[in-house]
Design a protein around this motif. Structure first.
Motif, PDB file in Angstrom:
ATOM      1  N   UNK A 141       0.727  11.166   9.960  1.00 53.08           N
ATOM      2  CA  UNK A 141      -0.515  11.491   9.252  1.00 53.08           C
ATOM      3  C   UNK A 141      -0.858  10.410   8.235  1.00 53.08           C
ATOM      4  N   UNK A 142       0.135   9.949   7.501  1.00 54.17           N
ATOM      5  CA  UNK A 142      -0.139   8.998   6.426  1.00 54.17           C
ATOM      6  C   UNK A 142      -0.656   7.664   6.956  1.00 54.17           C
ATOM      7  N   UNK A 143      -0.388   7.345   8.224  1.00 50.22           N
ATOM      8  CA  UNK A 143      -0.916   6.086   8.761  1.00 50.22           C
ATOM      9  C   UNK A 143      -2.439   6.095   8.811  1.00 50.22           C
ATOM     10  N   UNK A 144      -3.044   7.279   8.931  1.00 45.22           N
ATOM     11  CA  UNK A 144      -4.510   7.364   8.890  1.00 45.22           C
ATOM     12  C   UNK A 144      -5.008   7.044   7.491  1.00 45.22           C
ATOM     13  N   UNK A 145      -4.291   7.536   6.477  1.00 43.41           N
ATOM     14  CA  UNK A 145      -4.635   7.198   5.094  1.00 43.41           C
ATOM     15  C   UNK A 145      -4.421   5.714   4.846  1.00 43.41           C
ATOM     16  N   UNK A 146      -3.380   5.159   5.439  1.00 40.67           N
ATOM     17  CA  UNK A 146      -3.103   3.730   5.315  1.00 40.67           C
ATOM     18  C   UNK A 146      -4.253   2.908   5.882  1.00 40.67           C
ATOM     19  N   UNK A 147      -4.773   3.317   7.022  1.00 42.81           N
ATOM     20  CA  UNK A 147      -5.904   2.601   7.622  1.00 42.81           C
ATOM     21  C   UNK A 147      -7.116   2.600   6.687  1.00 42.81           C
ATOM     22  N   UNK A 148      -7.361   3.719   6.040  1.00 46.70           N
ATOM     23  CA  UNK A 148      -8.479   3.794   5.086  1.00 46.70           C
ATOM     24  C   UNK A 148      -8.260   2.819   3.925  1.00 46.70           C
ATOM     25  N   UNK A 149      -7.031   2.771   3.443  1.00 39.87           N
ATOM     26  CA  UNK A 149      -6.721   1.918   2.306  1.00 39.87           C
ATOM     27  C   UNK A 149      -6.782   0.436   2.675  1.00 39.87           C
ATOM     28  N   UNK A 150      -6.308   0.100   3.859  1.00 37.15           N
ATOM     29  CA  UNK A 150      -6.384  -1.285   4.327  1.00 37.15           C
ATOM     30  C   UNK A 150      -7.843  -1.730   4.378  1.00 37.15           C
ATOM     31  N   UNK A 151      -8.691  -0.856   4.884  1.00 37.25           N
ATOM     32  CA  UNK A 151     -10.113  -1.194   4.996  1.00 37.25           C
ATOM     33  C   UNK A 151     -10.774  -1.300   3.627  1.00 37.25           C
ATOM     34  N   UNK A 152     -10.416  -0.383   2.719  1.00 42.39           N
ATOM     35  CA  UNK A 152     -11.080  -0.339   1.412  1.00 42.39           C
ATOM     36  C   UNK A 152     -10.532  -1.369   0.425  1.00 42.39           C
ATOM     37  N   UNK A 153      -9.258  -1.735   0.581  1.00 43.42           N
ATOM     38  CA  UNK A 153      -8.608  -2.699  -0.313  1.00 43.42           C
ATOM     39  C   UNK A 153      -8.793  -2.304  -1.783  1.00 43.42           C
ATOM     40  N   UNK A 154      -8.344  -1.114  -2.101  1.00 48.99           N
ATOM     41  CA  UNK A 154      -8.510  -0.596  -3.460  1.00 48.99           C
ATOM     42  C   UNK A 154      -7.286  -0.924  -4.314  1.00 48.99           C
ATOM     43  N   UNK A 155      -7.454  -1.623  -5.428  1.00 48.47           N
ATOM     44  CA  UNK A 155      -6.315  -1.975  -6.281  1.00 48.47           C
ATOM     45  C   UNK A 155      -5.764  -0.796  -7.069  1.00 48.47           C
ATOM     46  N   UNK A 156      -6.521   0.300  -7.133  1.00 48.60           N
ATOM     47  CA  UNK A 156      -6.110   1.462  -7.937  1.00 48.60           C
ATOM     48  C   UNK A 156      -5.604   2.618  -7.075  1.00 48.60           C
ATOM     49  N   UNK A 157      -5.171   2.325  -5.847  1.00 49.35           N
ATOM     50  CA  UNK A 157      -4.659   3.378  -4.968  1.00 49.35           C
ATOM     51  C   UNK A 157      -3.413   2.912  -4.240  1.00 49.35           C
ATOM     52  N   UNK A 158      -2.386   3.774  -4.264  1.00 46.69           N
ATOM     53  CA  UNK A 158      -1.172   3.545  -3.484  1.00 46.69           C
ATOM     54  C   UNK A 158      -0.780   4.844  -2.795  1.00 46.69           C
ATOM     55  N   UNK A 159       0.094   4.745  -1.813  1.00 52.94           N
ATOM     56  CA  UNK A 159       0.543   5.903  -1.043  1.00 52.94           C
ATOM     57  C   UNK A 159       2.059   6.009  -1.089  1.00 52.94           C
ATOM     58  N   UNK A 160       2.533   7.258  -1.005  1.00 55.97           N
ATOM     59  CA  UNK A 160       3.976   7.507  -0.921  1.00 55.97           C
ATOM     60  C   UNK A 160       4.259   8.382   0.292  1.00 55.97           C
ATOM     61  N   UNK A 161       5.199   7.970   1.122  1.00 55.98           N
ATOM     62  CA  UNK A 161       5.619   8.756   2.273  1.00 55.98           C
ATOM     63  C   UNK A 161       6.918   9.487   1.906  1.00 55.98           C
ATOM     64  N   UNK A 162       6.763  10.553   1.092  1.00 56.29           N
ATOM     65  CA  UNK A 162       7.916  11.288   0.577  1.00 56.29           C
ATOM     66  C   UNK A 162       7.633  12.786   0.582  1.00 56.29           C
ATOM     67  N   UNK A 196       0.805  -1.211   0.000  1.00 56.50           N
ATOM     68  CA  UNK A 196       0.000   0.000   0.000  1.00 56.50           C
ATOM     69  C   UNK A 196       0.849   1.276   0.000  1.00 56.50           C
ATOM     70  N   UNK A 197       1.881   1.300   0.823  1.00 52.34           N
ATOM     71  CA  UNK A 197       2.809   2.442   0.843  1.00 52.34           C
ATOM     72  C   UNK A 197       4.102   1.982   0.188  1.00 52.34           C
ATOM     73  N   UNK A 198       4.347   2.438  -1.012  1.00 51.52           N
ATOM     74  CA  UNK A 198       5.463   1.950  -1.832  1.00 51.52           C
ATOM     75  C   UNK A 198       6.793   2.266  -1.132  1.00 51.52           C
ATOM     76  N   UNK A 199       7.587   1.252  -0.788  1.00 54.39           N
ATOM     77  CA  UNK A 199       8.806   1.470  -0.001  1.00 54.39           C
ATOM     78  C   UNK A 199       9.959   2.110  -0.767  1.00 54.39           C
ATOM     79  N   UNK A 200      10.092   1.837  -2.064  1.00 57.96           N
ATOM     80  CA  UNK A 200      11.183   2.392  -2.862  1.00 57.96           C
ATOM     81  C   UNK A 200      10.622   2.998  -4.148  1.00 57.96           C
ATOM     82  N   UNK A 201       9.905   4.116  -4.020  1.00 57.12           N
ATOM     83  CA  UNK A 201       9.208   4.675  -5.187  1.00 57.12           C
ATOM     84  C   UNK A 201      10.121   5.119  -6.317  1.00 57.12           C
ATOM     85  N   UNK A 202      11.382   5.400  -6.015  1.00 57.65           N
ATOM     86  CA  UNK A 202      12.308   5.799  -7.067  1.00 57.65           C
ATOM     87  C   UNK A 202      12.495   4.679  -8.095  1.00 57.65           C
TER      88      UNK A 202
END
Length: 215
Positions: A74-95, A19-25
């Motif tokens: 802050x992004x962990x709150x967005x992560x919680x939403x994504x975990x619950x929704x399980x959306x294949x078309x959404x990812x997060x970046x902590x950058x 969900x949160x891409x670890x190495x977005x580069x």
């Protein structure tokens, strides 16, 4: 703006690399491969707790989305939403948004959303505003030709500054609302701040601008 520190946030982020891409580069220029389906990519710079980007992804399964947020607490709150929704078309970046060029190449992105960005009202902080010319250049460098910025704020000063900045940069203004919630605009999805400010009676400003190929 200050946020309550969450010392456990870093560990939680590392537990969900899907969900949160670890190495977005490593995805630079190859974001189409990072999602299940090849489709347009929209990003939100400063996604906060993720309400907007999550609801957008739910409403538009034919578009891929990335929410970008600097603060782990802050992004962990967005992560919680994504975990619950399980959306294949959404990812997060902590950058950091100032490093967008490290993570996205030209033509990677079709649209940029800027929602209730920090207004940085002091003149000496102008360069930190996400609609400052240097940021507009960053967006141009990762967007497709004719790519768009959609911008919302409750801060009149920031909105006026941004319209001027867009114009001076040569962007084409395609939509403007000086009171979004009293307009006939359809399909608006509110952010957490938008709901909070509108409930206080604050006017919500919105604009859409487009990069012109021959700039």
């Amino acid at each position: 703006m200050r946020f309550r520190n969450k010392p456990w946030a870093k560990d939680k982020i590392e537990q969900y690399p899907q969900y949160i891409v670890p190495n977005p580069e490593q995805c630079r220029g190859k974001w189409k491969e990072a999602f299940e389906r090849v489709q347009p990519l929209h990003i939100e710079v400063g996604t906060g707790k993720g309400r907007f980007i999550t609801e957008m992804a739910k409403a538009n399964p034919d578009i891929n989305y990335i929410g970008i947020e600097l603060f782990q607490s802050v992004i962990v709150a967005a992560l919680d939403r994504l975990i619950e929704a399980e959306l294949p078309n959404l990812k997060l970046l902590n950058v950091n948004a100032s490093d967008l060029g490290k993570y996205f190449a030209k033509n990677d992105v079709d649209r940029v959303y800027l929602n209730f960005s920090d207004p940085w009202p002091k003149t000496r902080h102008e360069k930190r505003r996400l609609t400052y010319k240097d940021f507009l250049k960053l967006y141009e460098d990762i967007l497709v030709d004719g790519g768009e910025i959609h911008f919302k704020t409750d801060n009149q000063g920031l909105f006026e500054y941004s319209l001027k900045s867009f114009s001076q940069y040569g962007l084409l203004l395609t939509f403007i609302s000086l009171d979004l919630h009293k307009s006939d605009f359809e399909g608006n999805i509110m952010t957490e701040y938008e709901q909070k400010f509108s409930e206080k009676g604050n006017r919500i400003y919105r604009s859409e601008v487009k990069y012109q190929n021959e700039k």
